[in-house]
Design an enzyme around this catalytic site. Structure first.
Site, PDB file in Angstrom:
ATOM      1  N   THR A  26       0.827  -1.212   0.000  1.00  0.00           N
ATOM      2  CA  THR A  26       0.000   0.000   0.000  1.00  0.00           C
ATOM      3  C   THR A  26       0.858   1.258   0.000  1.00  0.00           C
ATOM      4  O   THR A  26       0.546   2.239  -0.681  1.00  0.00           O
ATOM      5  CB  THR A  26      -0.967  -0.009   1.196  1.00  0.00           C
ATOM      6  OG1 THR A  26      -1.770  -1.195   1.119  1.00  0.00           O
ATOM      7  CG2 THR A  26      -1.880   1.208   1.192  1.00  0.00           C
ATOM      8  N   CYS A  27       1.947   1.234   0.739  1.00  0.00           N
ATOM      9  CA  CYS A  27       2.844   2.395   0.808  1.00  0.00           C
ATOM     10  C   CYS A  27       3.458   2.693  -0.562  1.00  0.00           C
ATOM     11  O   CYS A  27       3.523   3.844  -0.991  1.00  0.00           O
ATOM     12  CB  CYS A  27       3.962   2.142   1.821  1.00  0.00           C
ATOM     13  SG  CYS A  27       3.369   1.672   3.455  1.00  0.00           S
TER      14      CYS A  27
END
Length: 164
Positions: A47-48
């Site tokens: 996600t990052c």
């Protein structure tokens, strides 16, 4: 947890930017001008890497037009990992990266999150804040998975509301 009106604590971190890697303090990095700080659980994590960092990279021009002097990403990773992530994402000339390898700043900000069940140890909660001359003016912490409250669009809306 750090709140609106609190000063950024002074903690030793490693700063990764286009000039290289340097030993600095968090308050020195975040203490002047309008700074957007966003925290991620880890460099290169799905996600990052796919959602959070790219949103700030894509919106950097809009953030600067809204008065932001600096965009900083922080994670509880070492400076070598942060540098590799900054280079591979082509963000090194646009975003500065703070490596808080021991998570000391994460704890002082109240953003430390135990991700031991996932084999990641103590990391940052996904969050973002607007810091004005070293004082927090807004804090956005995700209350679930994904990037919503702490993403670049939410920060832009907060800046526009403050400037209206």
């Amino acid at each position: 947890m750090i709140e609106r009106g609190n000063a950024i604590p002074s903690v030793g971190v490693k700063l990764v930017n286009a000039s290289g890697i340097s030993d600095v303090t968090s308050d020195a990095v975040l203490g002047e001008g309008i700074v957007v700080l966003f925290s991620v659980p880890g460099a290169f994590t799905p996600t990052c890497h796919v959602n959070h960092l790219p949103g700030f990279l894509a919106n950097a021009g809009k953030l600067r037009a809204a008065g932001v002097s600096k965009i900083v990403c922080v994670a509880a990773n070492d400076q070598h990992v942060m540098k590799a992530w900054a280079e591979s994402s082509e963000a090194l000339d646009t975003i500065e990266f703070m490596a808080d390898g021991n998570g000391e700043l994460a704890r002082m900000l109240g953003l430390a999150k135990d991700l031991s069940p996932f084999g990641m140890g103590t990391r940052y909660a996904r969050a973002a804040m607007i810091v004005r001359d070293g004082v927090v003016s807004d804090v956005f912490v995700e209350d679930g998975p994904g990037v919503n409250a702490s993403g670049a669009p939410a920060i832009l809306m907060a800046l526009e509301a403050a400037n209206a």
